[in-house]
Motif scaffolding. Structure first.
Motif, short mmCIF file in Angstrom:
data_model
loop_
_atom_site.label_atom_id
_atom_site.label_comp_id
_atom_site.label_asym_id
_atom_site.label_seq_id
_atom_site.Cartn_x
_atom_site.Cartn_y
_atom_site.Cartn_z
N THR A 215 -1.91 -75.63 34.89
CA THR A 215 -1.34 -75.98 33.63
C THR A 215 0.35 -75.74 33.66
O THR A 215 1.04 -76.75 33.11
N ASP B 133 -9.20 -81.02 31.25
CA ASP B 133 -9.43 -80.03 31.80
C ASP B 133 -11.12 -80.07 31.83
O ASP B 133 -11.96 -79.82 30.87
N GLU C 177 -7.44 -81.11 35.69
CA GLU C 177 -7.69 -79.66 36.09
C GLU C 177 -9.16 -79.36 36.54
O GLU C 177 -9.98 -79.95 35.57
#
Ligand code: ADP
Ligand code: MG
Length: 149
Positions: free
Chosen positions: A39, A76, A104
């Motif tokens: 992040t 994510d 991610e």
């Protein structure tokens, strides 16, 4: 390409440098354990693209869209178990999309990732982070060459 990043600021700077080179349709996948710096790197990318709003892991929302010079889709996939779950959540629209896409936990939705992408692996090492950047596809090989300069 291998890099060592001694402090958070270096991770942000790497993100800035990558952000300067990318544009709509690009897909960056960031792997590494919790707290590796995925992040943080995304914050650097977003800053380079002129995003003003705060960047946080969309762990519960799965997807954040930031408006900058180009839009960024920040995914994510931490809570996803497989590509099908990502597909059901509509993520394929961004893989690739008409924006910059940052993912991610890409391994959780491996089957949904485009063949062409820039893979960035971050690991904690003593006193900082080790980063490996692997291009998949000629456009990303070119991008990585520009990053090395
Ligand atoms: P992730 O998204 O991978 O879970 P975050 O970016 O949320 O990780 O958190 C990474 C943590 O590591 C932050 O506390 C950040 O300050 C720190 N950090 C980032 N880059 C470095 C670095 N190069 N060296 C040391 N600490 C770092
Ligand atoms: Mg994160």
């Amino acid at each position: 390409m291998y890099l060592f990043l001694a402090k958070e600021e270096d991770t942000l700077k790497l993100g800035n440098s990558i952000g300067e080179l990318i544009g709509p349709g690009n897909v960056l996948v960031l792997s590494g354990d919790l707290g590796a710096g995925k992040t943080t790197l995304t914050k650097g990318i977003a800053a380079a693209l002129g995003v003003g709003e705060p960047v946080t892991s969309p762990t519960f929302s799965l997807l954040n869209i930031y408006n900058g010079r180009y839009d960024i889709a920040h995914i994510d996939a931490y809570r996803l178990n497989n590509a099908q779950e990502g597909f059901d959540a509509g993520l394929e629209e961004y893989l690739p999309g008409d924006c910059v896409t940052v993912v991610e936990w890409p391994d959780n939705i491996a089957g949904l990732l485009p063949q062409e992408r820039l893979a960035i692996k971050i690991s904690r090492v003593e006193d900082g982070r080790a980063v490996e950047i692997i291009p998949y596809g000629s456009a990303y090989t070119k991008l990585l060459k520009e990053l090395e300069e």
